[in-house]
Design a protein around this motif. Sequence first.
Motif, PDB file in Angstrom:
ATOM      1  N   ILE A 267      13.692   3.338   6.825  1.00 33.83           N
ATOM      2  CA  ILE A 267      13.131   4.611   6.371  1.00 33.83           C
ATOM      3  C   ILE A 267      12.907   4.500   4.874  1.00 33.83           C
ATOM      4  O   ILE A 267      13.848   4.567   4.071  1.00 33.83           O
ATOM      5  N   GLY A 268      11.657   4.291   4.484  1.00 36.53           N
ATOM      6  CA  GLY A 268      11.335   4.108   3.075  1.00 36.53           C
ATOM      7  C   GLY A 268      11.207   5.422   2.347  1.00 36.53           C
ATOM      8  O   GLY A 268      10.743   6.421   2.913  1.00 36.53           O
ATOM      9  N   LEU A 269      11.565   5.425   1.064  1.00 35.73           N
ATOM     10  CA  LEU A 269      11.550   6.642   0.267  1.00 35.73           C
ATOM     11  C   LEU A 269      10.404   6.687  -0.735  1.00 35.73           C
ATOM     12  O   LEU A 269      10.258   7.654  -1.471  1.00 35.73           O
ATOM     13  N   ASN A 270       9.601   5.622  -0.770  1.00 36.84           N
ATOM     14  CA  ASN A 270       8.408   5.616  -1.611  1.00 36.84           C
ATOM     15  C   ASN A 270       7.371   4.699  -0.980  1.00 36.84           C
ATOM     16  O   ASN A 270       7.647   3.997  -0.004  1.00 36.84           O
ATOM     17  N   THR A 271       6.178   4.712  -1.536  1.00 34.14           N
ATOM     18  CA  THR A 271       5.068   3.990  -0.916  1.00 34.14           C
ATOM     19  C   THR A 271       5.353   2.497  -0.789  1.00 34.14           C
ATOM     20  O   THR A 271       5.136   1.889   0.259  1.00 34.14           O
ATOM     21  N   VAL A 272       5.853   1.902  -1.874  1.00 26.43           N
ATOM     22  CA  VAL A 272       6.085   0.452  -1.852  1.00 26.43           C
ATOM     23  C   VAL A 272       7.158   0.082  -0.838  1.00 26.43           C
ATOM     24  O   VAL A 272       6.996  -0.877  -0.065  1.00 26.43           O
ATOM     25  N   SER A 273       8.269   0.818  -0.807  1.00 24.54           N
ATOM     26  CA  SER A 273       9.322   0.487   0.154  1.00 24.54           C
ATOM     27  C   SER A 273       8.842   0.694   1.586  1.00 24.54           C
ATOM     28  O   SER A 273       9.192  -0.073   2.490  1.00 24.54           O
ATOM     29  N   GLN A 274       8.032   1.704   1.812  1.00 26.79           N
ATOM     30  CA  GLN A 274       7.496   1.934   3.151  1.00 26.79           C
ATOM     31  C   GLN A 274       6.567   0.799   3.568  1.00 26.79           C
ATOM     32  O   GLN A 274       6.555   0.392   4.739  1.00 26.79           O
ATOM     33  N   MET A 275       5.796   0.289   2.622  1.00 24.49           N
ATOM     34  CA  MET A 275       4.938  -0.860   2.934  1.00 24.49           C
ATOM     35  C   MET A 275       5.774  -2.092   3.251  1.00 24.49           C
ATOM     36  O   MET A 275       5.485  -2.829   4.200  1.00 24.49           O
TER      37      MET A 275
ATOM     38  N   VAL B  32      -4.133  -3.547   2.663  1.00 22.44           N
ATOM     39  CA  VAL B  32      -4.458  -3.220   1.272  1.00 22.44           C
ATOM     40  C   VAL B  32      -5.968  -3.043   1.085  1.00 22.44           C
ATOM     41  O   VAL B  32      -6.427  -2.162   0.343  1.00 22.44           O
ATOM     42  N   THR B  33      -6.758  -3.861   1.770  1.00 23.74           N
ATOM     43  CA  THR B  33      -8.214  -3.776   1.640  1.00 23.74           C
ATOM     44  C   THR B  33      -8.754  -2.474   2.224  1.00 23.74           C
ATOM     45  O   THR B  33      -9.662  -1.850   1.660  1.00 23.74           O
ATOM     46  N   ALA B  34      -8.183  -2.048   3.343  1.00 18.47           N
ATOM     47  CA  ALA B  34      -8.719  -0.880   4.049  1.00 18.47           C
ATOM     48  C   ALA B  34      -8.197   0.442   3.487  1.00 18.47           C
ATOM     49  O   ALA B  34      -8.811   1.486   3.709  1.00 18.47           O
ATOM     50  N   ALA B  35      -7.071   0.415   2.798  1.00 15.69           N
ATOM     51  CA  ALA B  35      -6.469   1.644   2.284  1.00 15.69           C
ATOM     52  C   ALA B  35      -6.511   1.616   0.759  1.00 15.69           C
ATOM     53  O   ALA B  35      -5.730   0.906   0.119  1.00 15.69           O
ATOM     54  N   ALA B  36      -7.409   2.402   0.182  1.00 16.79           N
ATOM     55  CA  ALA B  36      -7.720   2.295  -1.243  1.00 16.79           C
ATOM     56  C   ALA B  36      -6.533   2.570  -2.155  1.00 16.79           C
ATOM     57  O   ALA B  36      -6.428   1.993  -3.242  1.00 16.79           O
ATOM     58  N   LYS B  37      -5.610   3.441  -1.738  1.00 15.61           N
ATOM     59  CA  LYS B  37      -4.524   3.833  -2.630  1.00 15.61           C
ATOM     60  C   LYS B  37      -3.267   2.989  -2.477  1.00 15.61           C
ATOM     61  O   LYS B  37      -2.295   3.176  -3.213  1.00 15.61           O
ATOM     62  N   LEU B  38      -3.266   2.053  -1.547  1.00 16.45           N
ATOM     63  CA  LEU B  38      -2.080   1.234  -1.344  1.00 16.45           C
ATOM     64  C   LEU B  38      -2.110   0.029  -2.275  1.00 16.45           C
ATOM     65  O   LEU B  38      -3.126  -0.679  -2.356  1.00 16.45           O
ATOM     66  N   PRO B  39      -1.002  -0.247  -2.963  1.00 14.71           N
ATOM     67  CA  PRO B  39      -0.965  -1.376  -3.902  1.00 14.71           C
ATOM     68  C   PRO B  39      -0.739  -2.699  -3.179  1.00 14.71           C
ATOM     69  O   PRO B  39      -0.253  -2.722  -2.039  1.00 14.71           O
ATOM     70  N   ARG B  40      -1.084  -3.779  -3.840  1.00 14.25           N
ATOM     71  CA  ARG B  40      -0.756  -5.106  -3.306  1.00 14.25           C
ATOM     72  C   ARG B  40       0.709  -5.400  -3.628  1.00 14.25           C
ATOM     73  O   ARG B  40       1.142  -5.246  -4.765  1.00 14.25           O
ATOM     74  N   ILE B  41       1.465  -5.813  -2.624  1.00 17.72           N
ATOM     75  CA  ILE B  41       2.889  -6.084  -2.799  1.00 17.72           C
ATOM     76  C   ILE B  41       3.183  -7.528  -2.419  1.00 17.72           C
ATOM     77  O   ILE B  41       2.406  -8.170  -1.714  1.00 17.72           O
ATOM     78  N   ALA B  42       4.308  -8.014  -2.896  1.00 12.72           N
ATOM     79  CA  ALA B  42       4.757  -9.354  -2.514  1.00 12.72           C
ATOM     80  C   ALA B  42       5.431  -9.277  -1.148  1.00 12.72           C
ATOM     81  O   ALA B  42       6.094  -8.280  -0.822  1.00 12.72           O
ATOM     82  N   ILE B  43       5.251 -10.304  -0.370  1.00 11.83           N
ATOM     83  CA  ILE B  43       5.927 -10.374   0.927  1.00 11.83           C
ATOM     84  C   ILE B  43       7.292 -11.003   0.705  1.00 11.83           C
ATOM     85  O   ILE B  43       7.403 -12.168   0.314  1.00 11.83           O
ATOM     86  N   GLU B  44       8.322 -10.222   0.941  1.00 18.66           N
ATOM     87  CA  GLU B  44       9.679 -10.711   0.746  1.00 18.66           C
ATOM     88  C   GLU B  44      10.619  -9.951   1.655  1.00 18.66           C
ATOM     89  O   GLU B  44      10.295  -8.864   2.147  1.00 18.66           O
ATOM     90  N   ALA B  45      11.780 -10.544   1.895  1.00 17.47           N
ATOM     91  CA  ALA B  45      12.770  -9.886   2.736  1.00 17.47           C
ATOM     92  C   ALA B  45      13.296  -8.649   2.014  1.00 17.47           C
ATOM     93  O   ALA B  45      13.581  -8.696   0.816  1.00 17.47           O
ATOM     94  N   PRO B  46      13.434  -7.513   2.714  1.00 20.45           N
ATOM     95  CA  PRO B  46      13.982  -6.310   2.079  1.00 20.45           C
ATOM     96  C   PRO B  46      15.412  -6.545   1.614  1.00 20.45           C
ATOM     97  O   PRO B  46      16.130  -7.405   2.132  1.00 20.45           O
ATOM     98  N   THR B  47      15.825  -5.749   0.631  1.00 15.96           N
ATOM     99  CA  THR B  47      17.179  -5.889   0.106  1.00 15.96           C
ATOM    100  C   THR B  47      18.214  -5.231   1.007  1.00 15.96           C
ATOM    101  O   THR B  47      19.408  -5.462   0.846  1.00 15.96           O
ATOM    102  N   ASP B  48      17.785  -4.372   1.945  1.00 15.47           N
ATOM    103  CA  ASP B  48      18.716  -3.775   2.904  1.00 15.47           C
ATOM    104  C   ASP B  48      18.006  -3.652   4.247  1.00 15.47           C
ATOM    105  O   ASP B  48      16.836  -4.025   4.378  1.00 15.47           O
ATOM    106  N   THR B  49      18.716  -3.143   5.236  1.00 14.63           N
ATOM    107  CA  THR B  49      18.165  -3.083   6.593  1.00 14.63           C
ATOM    108  C   THR B  49      17.612  -1.712   6.957  1.00 14.63           C
ATOM    109  O   THR B  49      17.265  -1.473   8.111  1.00 14.63           O
ATOM    110  N   SER B  50      17.529  -0.805   5.995  1.00 14.09           N
ATOM    111  CA  SER B  50      16.974   0.514   6.277  1.00 14.09           C
ATOM    112  C   SER B  50      15.502   0.404   6.658  1.00 14.09           C
ATOM    113  O   SER B  50      14.746  -0.365   6.050  1.00 14.09           O
TER     114      SER B  50
END
Length: 258
Positions: A183-191, A163-181
Amino acid sequence: MLLAIDAGNTNVVFALVESGEIVARWRIATDPRRTADEYAVWLSQLMQLGGHDRTAVEGVIVATVVPRALHNLQVLASKYFGTDALIAGHAPVEWGIAIDVDEPASLGADRAVNTIAAHALHAGDLIVIDFGTATTFDVVDYSGAYKGGIIAPGINLSLDALVTAAAKLPRIAIEAPTDTSVIGLNTVSQMHIGIYWGYVAMIEGLVARMKREIGRPVKVVATGGLATLFEKQTDVFDVIEADLTIQGLAMMWDRHHI
């Protein structure tokens, strides 16, 4: 009753141990500037709220990887609990284990204490994974000797760096994904995928390589505040010992007082 203190780079954990059982635990952010008086006010209030008598504490033992924090913890023990704190790894409570690495004195106190506790609780060869500021992988052989390990950036450090090095990336919470995919379809899911599943892949990959190198059956013991974050998404852990470092400190105290 024993007050065991584990001073890490991110948090200081205080735990009350009675007859080998952890009866209470609290944590506060690590700040080497925090005075003994500040610790005392905070800890005394929490003990009172939990129904624990400060005067029942008969001893204090400390493990720290933050040298600058040690003095104030020692003052806390002497000024407010009327006892000199024992420092894990220093006389009269030396490790009492073989440390088979190039620079034994450089081994972190938490890792040495984890080695002692893991060997006491589990037979055979072990890999101990501690999820803290850094994620450490430690090899403990069947005799209880520390044989080396790995230090990797903790998952919070990895996210902070991203997050510090990439200006456009938002800060997200660290949590287990809701599924096992993966392949993310948006910035937050990809992060989320990159941080979480990337970390799972690192854990599984490093453990697999360590097991091949050890060449004998190995039990994997996980500890640290974030261990449960990965528990349901990987079968790499054989057991989770949430309070391994505190357990090790209590064992060292008991060994010294037998």
